[in-house]
Write a protein that holds these residues in place. Structure first.
Motif, short mmCIF file in Angstrom:
data_model
loop_
_atom_site.label_atom_id
_atom_site.label_comp_id
_atom_site.label_asym_id
_atom_site.label_seq_id
_atom_site.Cartn_x
_atom_site.Cartn_y
_atom_site.Cartn_z
N TYR A 76 8.77 2.68 5.45
CA TYR A 76 7.63 3.43 5.95
C TYR A 76 7.47 4.73 5.19
O TYR A 76 8.40 5.22 4.52
CB TYR A 76 7.76 3.71 7.45
CG TYR A 76 8.85 4.69 7.81
CD1 TYR A 76 8.59 6.06 7.94
CD2 TYR A 76 10.16 4.27 8.04
CE1 TYR A 76 9.58 6.97 8.27
CE2 TYR A 76 11.17 5.17 8.37
CZ TYR A 76 10.87 6.52 8.49
OH TYR A 76 11.86 7.41 8.80
N GLU A 77 6.28 5.29 5.30
CA GLU A 77 6.00 6.59 4.69
C GLU A 77 5.40 7.50 5.74
O GLU A 77 4.41 7.14 6.39
CB GLU A 77 5.03 6.44 3.51
CG GLU A 77 4.76 7.75 2.78
CD GLU A 77 3.91 7.54 1.54
OE1 GLU A 77 4.00 8.38 0.62
OE2 GLU A 77 3.17 6.54 1.48
N GLY A 78 5.99 8.65 5.95
CA GLY A 78 5.50 9.57 6.97
C GLY A 78 5.94 9.12 8.35
O GLY A 78 7.06 9.38 8.77
N GLU A 79 5.09 8.41 9.07
CA GLU A 79 5.40 7.91 10.40
C GLU A 79 5.97 6.49 10.32
O GLU A 79 5.63 5.72 9.41
CB GLU A 79 4.15 7.90 11.28
CG GLU A 79 3.52 9.27 11.48
CD GLU A 79 2.29 9.19 12.36
OE1 GLU A 79 1.89 8.05 12.71
OE2 GLU A 79 1.74 10.24 12.70
N ARG A 80 6.81 6.16 11.29
CA ARG A 80 7.42 4.83 11.31
C ARG A 80 6.39 3.72 11.45
O ARG A 80 6.62 2.58 11.06
CB ARG A 80 8.43 4.73 12.47
CG ARG A 80 9.71 5.51 12.22
CD ARG A 80 10.58 5.53 13.48
NE ARG A 80 10.98 4.20 13.92
CZ ARG A 80 12.12 3.61 13.57
NH1 ARG A 80 12.96 4.22 12.76
NH2 ARG A 80 12.42 2.41 14.04
N GLU A 81 5.23 4.07 12.00
CA GLU A 81 4.17 3.08 12.15
C GLU A 81 3.55 2.70 10.81
O GLU A 81 2.97 1.62 10.66
CB GLU A 81 3.06 3.64 13.06
CG GLU A 81 3.41 3.67 14.53
CD GLU A 81 3.18 2.32 15.19
OE1 GLU A 81 2.36 1.55 14.68
OE2 GLU A 81 3.84 2.06 16.21
#
Length: 219
Positions: A76-81
């Motif tokens: 992931y990048e930034g947020e896990r979502e």
């Protein structure tokens, strides 16, 4: 047979008559059950997913591989979502020999499937695309979990153990590559005690805890 129940009864009779073995009957029944199951039924829920951060140091990423023993990781990048791809552990080793390699170039495309995706269709897709992992999305487009081809096949053949599995592995008790264990907080305390041949109690003698998480929270 006119119904699935009658078909299962026929399989039981076939086993009794020694036409098929017990293992074969169980697998055939697994195939029948799987026809009514979806990705959401067997996925690993999002909170239990082992993810990698694209911006994490190489040493941290390598540590995740060692600690979990997994061969594939959603990244992931930034947020896990915000899952941007799948990283294979063997691809990460290329970075060790060539530090100048960008981690992004090593990522494989992530496959996204809805929770309602039937396991029969998913298995067909896995075989056709040679993907072994998919990210499961809920009705709102959020990450609900992940599912692997092993998860699907286990519905037919039963638990598939690998070199990191031990006799204690059951439900929410997971053996890790470094010989430690990860235990889900909602695992019944009785099961933890039985799996590890221990008797865990609170320091103050209070014993009416149903889960290992309840005991830890009390302590």
């Amino acid at each position: 047979p006119d119904s699935r129940d009658e078909l299962i009864e026929t399989l039981v009779e076939a086993e009794d008559n020694r036409i098929i073995g017990a293992d074969s009957r169980l697998m055939l029944e697994g195939v029948l059950r799987m026809a009514d199951m979806t990705a959401g039924d067997v996925m690993v829920a999002a909170p239990r997913m082992d993810l990698m951060d694209i911006d994490a140091p190489f040493e941290d990423l390598l540590g995740s591989v060692i600690d979990t023993g997994h061969s594939r990781f959603p990244v992931y990048e930034g947020e896990r979502e915000n899952i941007i791809g799948i990283l294979l552990a063997k691809d990460l080793l290329k970075r060790q020999r060539a530090p100048e390699l960008s981690l992004r170039t090593l990522l494989r495309p992530a496959v996204f499937v809805p929770e309602s995706k039937g396991l029969n269709d998913l298995l067909r897709d896995f075989r056709g695309t040679r993907n072994h992992m998919a990210i499961v999305i809920d009705e709102f487009g959020r990450v609900a979990g992940l599912i692997t081809i092993e998860d699907v096949l286990e519905e037919i053949v039963g638990e598939i153990e690998d070199e990191f599995d031990t006799a204690a592995d059951e439900g929410d008790i997971f053996a890790l590559a470094d010989s430690s264990y990860r235990v889900s907080g909602d695992t019944p305390l009785d099961r933890v005690n039985e799996a590890f041949a221990v008797r865990l109690v609170a320091a103050d003698g209070k014993e009416d805890f149903e889960t290992i998480g309840g005991l830890i929270a009390h302590e």
